[in-house]
Design a protein around this motif. Sequence first.
Motif, mmCIF file in Angstrom:
data_model
loop_
_atom_site.group_PDB
_atom_site.id
_atom_site.type_symbol
_atom_site.label_atom_id
_atom_site.label_comp_id
_atom_site.label_asym_id
_atom_site.label_seq_id
_atom_site.Cartn_x
_atom_site.Cartn_y
_atom_site.Cartn_z
ATOM 1 N N GLY A 108 52.361 40.250 49.169
ATOM 2 C CA GLY A 108 52.658 41.610 48.704
ATOM 3 C C GLY A 108 53.619 41.652 47.526
ATOM 4 N N GLN A 109 54.461 40.610 47.393
ATOM 5 C CA GLN A 109 55.409 40.599 46.283
ATOM 6 C C GLN A 109 54.687 40.458 44.947
ATOM 7 O OE1 GLN A 109 59.063 40.718 46.487
ATOM 8 N NE2 GLN A 109 58.350 41.703 48.350
ATOM 9 N N GLU A 160 51.560 41.275 44.468
ATOM 10 C CA GLU A 160 50.758 42.490 44.270
ATOM 11 C C GLU A 160 51.606 43.630 43.740
ATOM 12 O OE1 GLU A 160 48.556 43.330 47.827
ATOM 13 O OE2 GLU A 160 47.089 41.774 47.304
ATOM 14 N N ALA A 161 52.800 43.785 44.313
ATOM 15 C CA ALA A 161 53.674 44.855 43.839
ATOM 16 C C ALA A 161 54.049 44.612 42.377
ATOM 17 C CB ALA A 161 54.927 44.936 44.708
ATOM 18 N N SER A 162 54.295 43.350 42.033
ATOM 19 C CA SER A 162 54.646 43.036 40.651
ATOM 20 C C SER A 162 53.504 43.395 39.705
ATOM 21 C CB SER A 162 54.957 41.548 40.496
ATOM 22 O OG SER A 162 55.884 41.135 41.461
ATOM 23 N N LYS A 163 52.292 43.027 40.131
ATOM 24 C CA LYS A 163 51.136 43.327 39.280
ATOM 25 C C LYS A 163 50.926 44.821 39.149
ATOM 26 C CE LYS A 163 48.434 39.126 39.567
ATOM 27 N NZ LYS A 163 47.353 38.430 40.294
ATOM 28 N N ALA A 164 51.103 45.533 40.267
ATOM 29 C CA ALA A 164 50.905 46.979 40.233
ATOM 30 C C ALA A 164 51.926 47.650 39.312
ATOM 31 C CB ALA A 164 50.988 47.566 41.639
ATOM 32 N N LEU A 165 53.047 46.958 39.061
ATOM 33 C CA LEU A 165 54.044 47.504 38.143
ATOM 34 C C LEU A 165 53.821 47.019 36.712
ATOM 35 C CD1 LEU A 165 57.178 47.139 40.423
ATOM 36 C CD2 LEU A 165 56.238 49.290 39.584
ATOM 37 N N GLY A 166 52.730 46.311 36.502
ATOM 38 C CA GLY A 166 52.370 45.907 35.147
ATOM 39 C C GLY A 166 52.870 44.540 34.728
ATOM 40 N N MET A 167 53.488 43.809 35.642
ATOM 41 C CA MET A 167 53.962 42.476 35.266
ATOM 42 C C MET A 167 52.800 41.505 35.189
ATOM 43 S SD MET A 167 57.353 41.896 37.535
ATOM 44 C CE MET A 167 58.388 43.287 37.957
ATOM 45 N N GLN A 173 55.594 36.565 34.329
ATOM 46 C CA GLN A 173 56.742 37.444 34.536
ATOM 47 C C GLN A 173 57.033 37.620 36.032
ATOM 48 O OE1 GLN A 173 56.027 41.251 32.674
ATOM 49 N NE2 GLN A 173 57.936 41.113 31.527
ATOM 50 N N ILE A 205 60.349 37.583 40.121
ATOM 51 C CA ILE A 205 60.214 37.988 41.524
ATOM 52 C C ILE A 205 60.024 36.805 42.472
ATOM 53 C CG2 ILE A 205 58.924 39.462 43.131
ATOM 54 C CD1 ILE A 205 60.420 40.987 40.852
#
Lengths: 219, 252
Positions: free
Chosen positions: A119-120, A122-129, A133, A138
């Motif tokens: 999930g970490q 995924e959350a990063s990707k969902a924030l555009g990272m 990065q 993260i």
Amino acid sequence: MDTLKEMAGWIPALLQSTGITLSLTIVSVICGLIISLFLALGKISKSKILQKLCGAYIFFFRGTPLLMQIFFIYYALPLIYSGFTIKSRFIAAWIAFSLNSGAYLAEIIRAAIQSIDKGQMEASKALGMGYGQAMRLIIIPQSIRRLIPPVGNEFIMVIKDTSLVSSIALIDLMKRTSQIMSSSASALVYIPAMCIYLAITAAFTYVFNSLEKKFSVYE
Amino acid sequence: MSMIKAENVCKNFGDLEVLKDVNLTVEPGEVVCIIGPSGAGKSTFLRSLNHLEKITGGKITIEEKPLDDRINGVNQIKLSSKERTDILLKMGMVFQRFNLFPHKTVLENVMIAPVHVKKIDTDKAKKIAVDLIKRVGLADKQDVYPSKLSGGQQQRVAIARALAMQPEIMLFDEPTSALDPELVGEVLNVMKQLAEEGMTMIVVTHEMGFAREVADRVVFMYDGRVAEIGTPAEIFTNPKNERTRQFLQSVL
Ligand SMILES: Nc1ncnc2c1ncn2[C@@H]1O[C@H](COP(=O)(O)OP(=O)(O)OP(=O)(O)O)[C@@H](O)[C@H]1O
Ligand SMILES: [Mg+2]
């Protein structure tokens, strides 16, 4: 009483050689960490070629004796190509230990990175990272805390492994101990020598325990 | 102009067909709730919209900008990674299990993407973050780590974190399913407020009360398809599809 005095008399010479043991350990594990980070990232990358290359590296360095790797770098490489001649025994040992501990640490780092919840990422990707990065900001910072105990362990292993360098006539703590042993004809020299190894191990253990506490603040 | 247009979206995991020709258009400011039994493909559909899953076939268009047009998983639309990120950043996402960054404080969690992805300067990002944290009612928690927060508080931070990128669409995947019952309300209230402010939202949820009250339209998914779609009144009081009726009976 006399034996105690005799032992105390050896200590300055022993401590002098401890510098080699300690500095070789520290520079090797630090370089090993850098090597291993790239190996670990290669092993979890999507590229099959990178995975295979890194896998082969790890296989080689974990699958052959460390002593043979030291000999290989110091004696055999110059025969293959004279440009590979390494004059300094210390540097030869440093290279061998770095390459070797890189292979051992790579698996540890890979496991630590992969233990971070999916999930970490995924959350990063969902924030555009991007992948890099997300890894840098993260994933890797979170794996550091999990890495501290095994890296501390690696330090302790390498301190003891450095005794192998006496075989290429580098005067480390082990070599100096044997020299004293043959010149004084007293096996008691092992007592202060072991105490020095134990003291270093205790110091590393202390440092890594404190580091682990420091990195646990967010838990 | 539609905010999201999904046309004939198909997704396979190996031999398993999880989405079968899903069509959905969402208008600006609309709140669409997706309901349906476990395994229906609700999460997969939502995740397909923002590229956490790669669809096998079909088209996805965000604010008239084509993002996917895939045949056998191959995207016919060629975008540079910057163009793709720009489109994807129109969507923010909130996960069932929050996925806050545990090694960052609340404030850092909310600031990190604006600073590192949008390259906004730190002072401005901080101002935006502080405002958002206040908006979700956690002004006094901005310097604590997520582990010190309740689930409801963590989810509100996660909403603030997504909003910090100033998305035009918010995707929620069962945002309250991991919460203790007494914490569900505080999160739904933040979402309600967001809906009232005109945010376009797609919400996968088991909270039928929320869907009935807040949704403009409700989508019932079953076995990888949109089985029925309509206003909350149509779906909840007068479902046409037999499956919808059975599902609602089982949950209400
Ligand atoms: N990564 C994956 N690999 C293989 N199968 C998957 C994967 N992700 C989801 N599936 C399968 O796809 C189907 C749909 O899953 P999905 O998570 O979209 O359902 P859902 O409607 O969100 O259900 P729930 O209400 O339980 O969250 C399920 O059968 C699931 O097992
Ligand atoms: Mg789901």
